[in-house]
Scaffold this motif. Structure first.
Motif, PDB file in Angstrom:
ATOM      1  N   ARG A  19       0.814  -1.214   0.000  1.00 14.53           N
ATOM      2  CA  ARG A  19       0.000   0.000   0.000  1.00 14.53           C
ATOM      3  C   ARG A  19       0.849   1.266   0.000  1.00 14.53           C
ATOM      4  O   ARG A  19       0.433   2.295  -0.537  1.00 14.53           O
ATOM      5  N   SER A  20       2.041   1.190   0.588  1.00 20.24           N
ATOM      6  CA  SER A  20       2.908   2.382   0.617  1.00 20.24           C
ATOM      7  C   SER A  20       3.228   2.852  -0.799  1.00 20.24           C
ATOM      8  O   SER A  20       3.351   4.058  -1.048  1.00 20.24           O
ATOM      9  N   VAL A  21       3.345   1.914  -1.709  1.00 20.35           N
ATOM     10  CA  VAL A  21       3.625   2.258  -3.101  1.00 20.35           C
ATOM     11  C   VAL A  21       2.436   2.994  -3.720  1.00 20.35           C
ATOM     12  O   VAL A  21       2.590   3.967  -4.450  1.00 20.35           O
ATOM     13  N   CYS A  22       1.237   2.531  -3.386  1.00 26.09           N
ATOM     14  CA  CYS A  22       0.015   3.162  -3.912  1.00 26.09           C
ATOM     15  C   CYS A  22      -0.195   4.551  -3.317  1.00 26.09           C
ATOM     16  O   CYS A  22      -0.570   5.497  -4.028  1.00 26.09           O
ATOM     17  N   TYR A  23       0.059   4.684  -2.019  1.00 20.25           N
ATOM     18  CA  TYR A  23      -0.073   5.997  -1.384  1.00 20.25           C
ATOM     19  C   TYR A  23       0.916   6.993  -1.981  1.00 20.25           C
ATOM     20  O   TYR A  23       0.582   8.166  -2.216  1.00 20.25           O
ATOM     21  N   GLN A  24       2.138   6.532  -2.213  1.00 17.88           N
ATOM     22  CA  GLN A  24       3.140   7.431  -2.802  1.00 17.88           C
ATOM     23  C   GLN A  24       2.730   7.855  -4.214  1.00 17.88           C
ATOM     24  O   GLN A  24       2.970   8.988  -4.626  1.00 17.88           O
ATOM     25  N   THR A  25       2.097   6.938  -4.950  1.00 23.56           N
ATOM     26  CA  THR A  25       1.593   7.309  -6.274  1.00 23.56           C
ATOM     27  C   THR A  25       0.529   8.385  -6.156  1.00 23.56           C
ATOM     28  O   THR A  25       0.488   9.327  -6.955  1.00 23.56           O
ATOM     29  N   ASP A  56      -8.301   1.838  -6.413  1.00 21.05           N
ATOM     30  CA  ASP A  56      -9.213   2.297  -5.359  1.00 21.05           C
ATOM     31  C   ASP A  56      -8.769   3.621  -4.750  1.00 21.05           C
ATOM     32  O   ASP A  56      -9.578   4.540  -4.579  1.00 21.05           O
ATOM     33  N   VAL A  57      -7.487   3.714  -4.410  1.00 23.75           N
ATOM     34  CA  VAL A  57      -7.026   4.903  -3.696  1.00 23.75           C
ATOM     35  C   VAL A  57      -6.914   6.107  -4.636  1.00 23.75           C
ATOM     36  O   VAL A  57      -7.091   7.250  -4.219  1.00 23.75           O
ATOM     37  N   LEU A  58      -6.652   5.851  -5.939  1.00 26.71           N
ATOM     38  CA  LEU A  58      -6.585   6.946  -6.911  1.00 26.71           C
ATOM     39  C   LEU A  58      -7.965   7.308  -7.451  1.00 26.71           C
ATOM     40  O   LEU A  58      -8.151   8.391  -8.005  1.00 26.71           O
ATOM     41  N   GLU A  59      -8.891   6.372  -7.330  1.00 25.11           N
ATOM     42  CA  GLU A  59     -10.253   6.532  -7.866  1.00 25.11           C
ATOM     43  C   GLU A  59     -10.259   6.750  -9.378  1.00 25.11           C
ATOM     44  O   GLU A  59     -11.021   7.562  -9.899  1.00 25.11           O
ATOM     45  N   GLY A 105     -10.964   5.319   0.740  1.00 26.90           N
ATOM     46  CA  GLY A 105      -9.629   5.625   0.226  1.00 26.90           C
ATOM     47  C   GLY A 105      -9.076   6.913   0.801  1.00 26.90           C
ATOM     48  O   GLY A 105      -7.900   6.987   1.166  1.00 26.90           O
ATOM     49  N   ASP A 106      -9.919   7.922   0.890  1.00 25.20           N
ATOM     50  CA  ASP A 106      -9.476   9.217   1.439  1.00 25.20           C
ATOM     51  C   ASP A 106      -9.089   9.080   2.906  1.00 25.20           C
ATOM     52  O   ASP A 106      -8.099   9.668   3.361  1.00 25.20           O
ATOM     53  N   LYS A 107      -9.859   8.282   3.639  1.00 30.79           N
ATOM     54  CA  LYS A 107      -9.558   8.071   5.063  1.00 30.79           C
ATOM     55  C   LYS A 107      -8.202   7.367   5.227  1.00 30.79           C
ATOM     56  O   LYS A 107      -7.373   7.767   6.051  1.00 30.79           O
ATOM     57  N   LEU A 108      -7.966   6.339   4.430  1.00 31.40           N
ATOM     58  CA  LEU A 108      -6.692   5.625   4.490  1.00 31.40           C
ATOM     59  C   LEU A 108      -5.539   6.544   4.101  1.00 31.40           C
ATOM     60  O   LEU A 108      -4.459   6.505   4.705  1.00 31.40           O
ATOM     61  N   GLY A 144      -4.359   8.827   6.796  1.00 28.88           N
ATOM     62  CA  GLY A 144      -3.472   8.116   7.723  1.00 28.88           C
ATOM     63  C   GLY A 144      -2.052   8.056   7.187  1.00 28.88           C
ATOM     64  O   GLY A 144      -1.079   8.190   7.949  1.00 28.88           O
ATOM     65  N   TRP A 145      -1.922   7.852   5.893  1.00 28.01           N
ATOM     66  CA  TRP A 145      -0.608   7.851   5.250  1.00 28.01           C
ATOM     67  C   TRP A 145       0.072   9.205   5.408  1.00 28.01           C
ATOM     68  O   TRP A 145       1.260   9.288   5.755  1.00 28.01           O
ATOM     69  N   GLN A 146      -0.667  10.274   5.156  1.00 25.25           N
ATOM     70  CA  GLN A 146      -0.085  11.620   5.258  1.00 25.25           C
ATOM     71  C   GLN A 146       0.413  11.907   6.664  1.00 25.25           C
ATOM     72  O   GLN A 146       1.467  12.526   6.845  1.00 25.25           O
ATOM     73  N   LYS A 147      -0.337  11.443   7.667  1.00 21.06           N
ATOM     74  CA  LYS A 147       0.113  11.624   9.051  1.00 21.06           C
ATOM     75  C   LYS A 147       1.398  10.837   9.311  1.00 21.06           C
ATOM     76  O   LYS A 147       2.308  11.313  10.012  1.00 21.06           O
TER      77      LYS A 147
END
Length: 494
Positions: A380-386, A421-424, A476-479, A482-485
């Motif tokens: 997931r870290s890879v997806c959040y960074q994207t 999902d996270v990029l929508e 996705g926005d909620k997750l 958490g990544w940004q924090k």
């Protein structure tokens, strides 16, 4: 005689040789990993001889394994890990120091000095880049300042600089050809992307002017002919591009607005912006997408330093699994994956943070955190960074309806689905995921007439699978919050 194209894909952790036919179909592949060298905190090196011998080995192996002779190969394309810097003595042919890898952070203090001198605007205006240890120019300066005899060799006119493509080309042609292409040159912080020339002012400011810089060519060009002693026949090299730009070509992202993301050691998102360079106000890079027949296609790029390398660390460092293929089933087993975040800032944070001193962290661990949860967090870290990159580009005015992905990680359906999902947005995975090597093959084939146009290449691109967002809206926005924090916890600069 059937003609084949040999693509050399020299990457950060391995060298590959892939044979393609004139339809862009893979007919053979050989791959060999080589050692990573970590002399100090944040330092990453390769032995250039390991780069050379592994490259030569896989080229010979793929010919032997397929039974295809060197005489049947019409052309060679080279694609390479970008920014990685090698200086070698042109008389002896030997490097004066190890290759300093793109991930290396040793010049961060010097980069800060350059920024403090007010050079950031000048560098960005000329090169499209930010001042950062990532790029080649400060690595050149470090070798000159720290390797005994390097400056003397340079002053004597014998010290050649090259990114990995140049070094391999020089070796393959037995020193006859010292050239690179515009995409690799654009990643050095010494090349003016507007004039398409080495920038004398920046080179003088960095005090690296005594080094021999390679001639800069189009991505499809006559780069030289490899000596018959290496593979059994003379073969022309007609295509060169840095790995991420080669993937842009391999993904057939030829229209402005098309975007691809490659998941290898790092992750690199590139948006085609056409014949106009777009300056980013949100720490993206303006770069050369490709240059053909003297015409430049520009791109906007976001660079993540650690993607697949995080999975490699979980495998080799923590020994949580023995094969990366296991990550898909492990991720499906994760139960506590909404609270665990892995920030893989092992060599600092890339775009859009550009924090070379940040270091990695795992946050949200509890007693019931499992191996599966940690592996899921790594994916997931890879997806959040994207999403970090997509958000920054959107602030620069870019819009995204879909994303084409490639690289070793994208065979993992769980990861690609979470990315969608996270990029929508729709995420498309091509039938041929070796798009970096394929792009190099296309560029070489264009030069020798095996492909007549970009339109013909575009027709060869085929989707394997499309992933549509399926997560409940808002999750996705909620997750991601958490990544940004979690990222804020490791940052050392605003």
């Amino acid at each position: 005689m059937t003609h084949y194209i040999l693509a050399i894909d020299q990457g950060t952790t391995s060298s590959r040789a892939i044979l393609f036919d004139t339809k862009g179909t893979r007919v053979g592949q050989s791959q060999q990993e080589f050692p990573q060298i970590f002399p100090n905190d944040g330092w990453v090196e390769h032995d250039p001889e390991d780069i050379w011998t592994s490259t030569l080995s896989v080229c010979r192996s793929v010919l032997k394994d397929t039974g295809i002779s060197a005489e049947e190969i019409a052309t060679i394309g080279i694609t390479n890990q970008r920014e990685t810097t090698i200086l070698w003595d042109t008389e002896t042919g030997k490097p004066v120091y190890n290759a300093i890898v793109w991930q290396d952070r040793r010049t961060s203090e010097y980069c800060q000095t350059l920024s403090d001198q007010g050079l950031s605007e000048k560098v960005q205006e000329k090169t499209g880049l930010l001042i950062d240890p990532y790029f080649s120019a400060t690595k050149i300066r470090w070798i000159l300042d720290n390797v005994e005899g390097a400056r003397e060799t340079a002053k004597a006119g014998r010290l050649a600089f090259g990114t990995v493509d140049s070094f391999l080309l020089w070796r393959l042609t037995n020193g006859e050809s010292h050239k690179t292409d515009a995409t690799n040159a654009a990643r050095t912080m010494a090349f003016n992307i507007h004039t398409q020339q080495w920038d004398d002012e920046l080179i003088a400011l960095l005090d690296i002017g005594d080094v021999l810089f390679p001639e800069v060519m189009d991505c499809s060009a006559d780069f030289g002919v490899i000596d018959a002693s290496w593979l059994g026949a003379e073969i022309p090299v007609n295509g060169i591009a840095g790995d991420q730009q080669a993937a842009l070509v391999g993904q057939a992202c030829f229209a402005p607005g098309m975007v691809k993301s490659t998941y290898g050691t790092g992750c690199f998102l590139i948006l085609n912006t056409g014949d106009k360079p777009i300056r980013s106000d949100h720490k993206m890079l303006t770069t050369v997408g490709y240059r053909l027949k003297g015409e430049v296609t520009y791109a906007l790029e976001g660079s993540i330093f650690v993607a697949g390398a995080a999975i490699q660390w979980l495998r080799d460092g923590l020994k949580l699994f023995s094969d990366a293929k296991e990550t898909q089933s492990l991720a499906k087993q994760a139960l506590n994956d909404d609270s665990v975040y892995l920030v893989p800032a092992f060599t600092g944070l890339g775009a859009p943070y550009w924090d070379p001193d940040a270091r990695g962290a795992m946050i949200g661990l509890t007693r019931d955190t499992s191996v599966a949860d940690i592996v899921s967090a790594g994916l997931r870290s890879v997806c959040y960074q994207t999403k970090d990159l997509v958000g920054a580009m959107a602030q620069d005015g870019a819009t995204f309806s879909s994303l084409r992905v490639d690289g070793g990680m994208v065979i993992n359906d769980v990861m690609v689905q979470f990315l969608s999902d996270v990029l929508e947005i729709t995420v498309e995975r091509p039938l041929v995921t070796e798009t970096t090597a394929l792009g190099a093959a296309f560029l070489a084939g264009l030069q020798v007439g095996l492909f007549q146009s970009l339109e013909e290449i575009e027709q060869l691109w085929t989707a394997d699978k499309s992933f549509e967002p399926s997560m409940e809206k808002g999750t996705g926005d909620k997750l991601y919050k958490g990544w940004q924090k979690a990222v804020d916890r490791v940052r050392t600069r605003a």
